[in-house]
Design an enzyme around this catalytic site. Structure first.
Site, PDB file in Angstrom:
ATOM      1  N   HIS A 139      51.338  46.472  41.058  1.00 44.65           N
ATOM      2  CA  HIS A 139      50.004  46.969  41.413  1.00 44.65           C
ATOM      3  C   HIS A 139      48.990  45.865  41.168  1.00 44.65           C
ATOM      4  O   HIS A 139      48.809  45.405  40.037  1.00 44.65           O
ATOM      5  CB  HIS A 139      49.657  48.202  40.573  1.00 44.65           C
ATOM      6  CG  HIS A 139      48.276  48.719  40.806  1.00 44.65           C
ATOM      7  ND1 HIS A 139      47.869  49.235  42.022  1.00 44.65           N
ATOM      8  CD2 HIS A 139      47.191  48.781  39.988  1.00 44.65           C
ATOM      9  CE1 HIS A 139      46.601  49.606  41.932  1.00 44.65           C
ATOM     10  NE2 HIS A 139      46.172  49.340  40.718  1.00 44.65           N
ATOM     11  N   VAL A 158      38.933  48.936  38.148  1.00 46.14           N
ATOM     12  CA  VAL A 158      38.270  47.862  37.399  1.00 46.14           C
ATOM     13  C   VAL A 158      37.532  46.905  38.320  1.00 46.14           C
ATOM     14  O   VAL A 158      36.658  46.144  37.878  1.00 46.14           O
ATOM     15  CB  VAL A 158      39.305  47.106  36.532  1.00 46.14           C
ATOM     16  CG1 VAL A 158      40.139  46.154  37.380  1.00 46.14           C
ATOM     17  CG2 VAL A 158      38.629  46.369  35.387  1.00 46.14           C
ATOM     18  N   GLY A 159      37.849  46.937  39.637  1.00 47.61           N
ATOM     19  CA  GLY A 159      37.122  46.096  40.581  1.00 47.61           C
ATOM     20  C   GLY A 159      37.951  45.023  41.248  1.00 47.61           C
ATOM     21  O   GLY A 159      37.409  44.028  41.749  1.00 47.61           O
ATOM     22  N   LYS A 160      39.255  45.211  41.320  1.00 42.29           N
ATOM     23  CA  LYS A 160      40.134  44.197  41.930  1.00 42.29           C
ATOM     24  C   LYS A 160      39.858  44.048  43.420  1.00 42.29           C
ATOM     25  O   LYS A 160      39.705  42.933  43.935  1.00 42.29           O
ATOM     26  CB  LYS A 160      41.615  44.584  41.705  1.00 42.29           C
ATOM     27  CG  LYS A 160      42.036  44.678  40.254  1.00 42.29           C
ATOM     28  CD  LYS A 160      43.513  44.952  40.109  1.00 42.29           C
ATOM     29  CE  LYS A 160      43.947  46.283  40.699  1.00 42.29           C
ATOM     30  NZ  LYS A 160      43.318  47.447  40.012  1.00 42.29           N
ATOM     31  N   SER A 161      39.783  45.176  44.131  1.00 41.56           N
ATOM     32  CA  SER A 161      39.596  45.123  45.586  1.00 41.56           C
ATOM     33  C   SER A 161      38.205  44.614  45.949  1.00 41.56           C
ATOM     34  O   SER A 161      38.041  43.857  46.914  1.00 41.56           O
ATOM     35  CB  SER A 161      39.830  46.505  46.199  1.00 41.56           C
ATOM     36  OG  SER A 161      41.168  46.927  45.981  1.00 41.56           O
ATOM     37  N   ASP A 178      46.336  46.265  46.568  1.00 37.34           N
ATOM     38  CA  ASP A 178      46.890  47.476  45.952  1.00 37.34           C
ATOM     39  C   ASP A 178      48.363  47.324  45.562  1.00 37.34           C
ATOM     40  O   ASP A 178      48.737  47.583  44.417  1.00 37.34           O
ATOM     41  CB  ASP A 178      46.718  48.687  46.866  1.00 37.34           C
ATOM     42  CG  ASP A 178      47.010  49.985  46.121  1.00 37.34           C
ATOM     43  OD1 ASP A 178      46.444  50.165  45.027  1.00 37.34           O
ATOM     44  OD2 ASP A 178      47.822  50.786  46.610  1.00 37.34           O
ATOM     45  N   ARG A 244      37.260  31.399  24.265  1.00 33.69           N
ATOM     46  CA  ARG A 244      36.019  30.782  24.737  1.00 33.69           C
ATOM     47  C   ARG A 244      36.187  29.293  25.025  1.00 33.69           C
ATOM     48  O   ARG A 244      35.271  28.658  25.533  1.00 33.69           O
ATOM     49  CB  ARG A 244      34.912  30.996  23.706  1.00 33.69           C
ATOM     50  CG  ARG A 244      34.603  32.464  23.465  1.00 33.69           C
ATOM     51  CD  ARG A 244      33.450  32.651  22.513  1.00 33.69           C
ATOM     52  NE  ARG A 244      32.205  32.103  23.045  1.00 33.69           N
ATOM     53  CZ  ARG A 244      31.032  32.162  22.397  1.00 33.69           C
ATOM     54  NH1 ARG A 244      30.966  32.733  21.212  1.00 33.69           N
ATOM     55  NH2 ARG A 244      29.956  31.633  22.944  1.00 33.69           N
TER      56      ARG A 244
END
EC number: 2.7.11.-
Length: 312
Positions: A139, A158-161, A178, A244
């Site tokens: 996925h 979460v905002g992948k596409s 997807d 960081r």
């Protein structure tokens, strides 16, 4: 793992079916090929019958010059077994009558190709390794960013596409959204593609399914891409310590291959597309031997340990 039959070989390599049509749907289970020279000489103790057999000019010259009619018949009968997927005669050579009779009796397809033996061996091996490579579905989203195959993973929503859409708008190319089908073509080579059903499609919540190729053109998509970097998106956690400097390198293991992995926290105001672009460029720099984090650390250590000159 995909299935490959003799019929697929016949179609993709434009060969001629000489005999054994009954076994045209026999499955090929290994990418290894065999040139049965020592078997034609009479030694069948370790005969790899499960492989596709190649008969080139050397094998058939020996067969015609040094074997008696009875030996020819016996050797070809032993060559054609119940598990032999196919026998390929190269260089458009004449197929021995003994081979035709033996193949018809057992149902082993005999194919003929105009190509040289070494050429067909190389092409067929590459084809079978690609088709028979172990495959897994993950996925996520796969995007080609500056020539680097970036696998974007993370929880649903979460905002992948959306990130992939922004990358496409910035000139990069979508491979899969997807669901990414990943196959291991070599020990350290992972290649990803989209399932046929959702190829070129992108799902954006609130907008629905869009066709990236139709909207942005053929240059915005790729059918497959080697995966070089994994970027995992997760919601920002104030209690978690994030890297960081960039010295610590996470790994994501798929089959026998380890991919460098970066964990990017998602927070309002962060431009994920730009961050992924920089991550891809930084990966390329590291491959060229330029590691900014390592150089910074060395300079910092040198600055700390440097002592001032003794006063007069």
């Amino acid at each position: 793992m995909a299935k490959v039959t003799v019929k697929d070989i016949l179609k993709n390599f434009k060969m001629e079916l000489v005999s054994g049509e009954e076994g045209i749907n026999r499955q090929i289970t290994t990418s290894d090929l065999s040139r049965p020279g020592i078997e034609l000489a009479g030694f069948y103790d370790h005969y790899p019958a499960e492989r596709v057999q190649l008969l080139g000019r050397t094998e058939l010259s020996f067969f015609h010059k040094f074997l008696s009619p009875q030996e020819r018949k016996e050797r070809m009968e032993k060559l054609c077994t119940e598990i032999t997927p196919a026998i390929i005669v190269t260089r458009n050579q004449e197929v021995p009558e003994e081979l035709i009779r033996a193949s018809e009796r057992v149902g082993v397809p005999v194919l003929r190709s105009p190509m040289k033996t070494t050429k067909i061996s190389s092409l067929l091996t590459n084809y079978l390794e690609g088709k028979l490579a172990p495959t897994i579905s993950i996925h996520g989203v796969l995007v080609d960013v500056y020539g680097v195959g970036v696998l974007i993973t993370g929880k649903s929503g979460v905002g992948k596409s959306e990130t992939a859409l922004e990358l496409v708008k910035r000139g990069h190319r979508l491979v899969a959204d997807d669901c990414v089908e990943i196959r291991q073509e070599d020990y350290d080579t992972l290649v990803g593609n989209a399932p046929e059903l959702i190829e070129h499609l992108l799902e954006i919540r609130g907008l629905g399914i869009i066709n990236v190729m139709t909207l942005f053109g053929a240059g915005s998509v790729r059918s497959h891409k080697r995966i070089s970097l994994c970027i995992h998106l997760e919601n920002w956690d104030a209690n978690k310590q994030y890297d960081r400097i960039g010295l610590e390198e996470e790994k994501m293991k798929i089959f026998d291959t380890e991919l460098p992995k970066l964990t990017i926290p998602v927070q309002p105001g962060r431009n994920l597309a730009v961050i992924i672009e920089v991550a891809a460029m930084n990966y390329r720099l590291k491959r060229m031997g330029v590691n900014a984090a390592q150089l910074f650390t060395e300079k910092l250590y040198s600055s700390i340990t440097q002592r001032p000159d003794d006063e007069d």
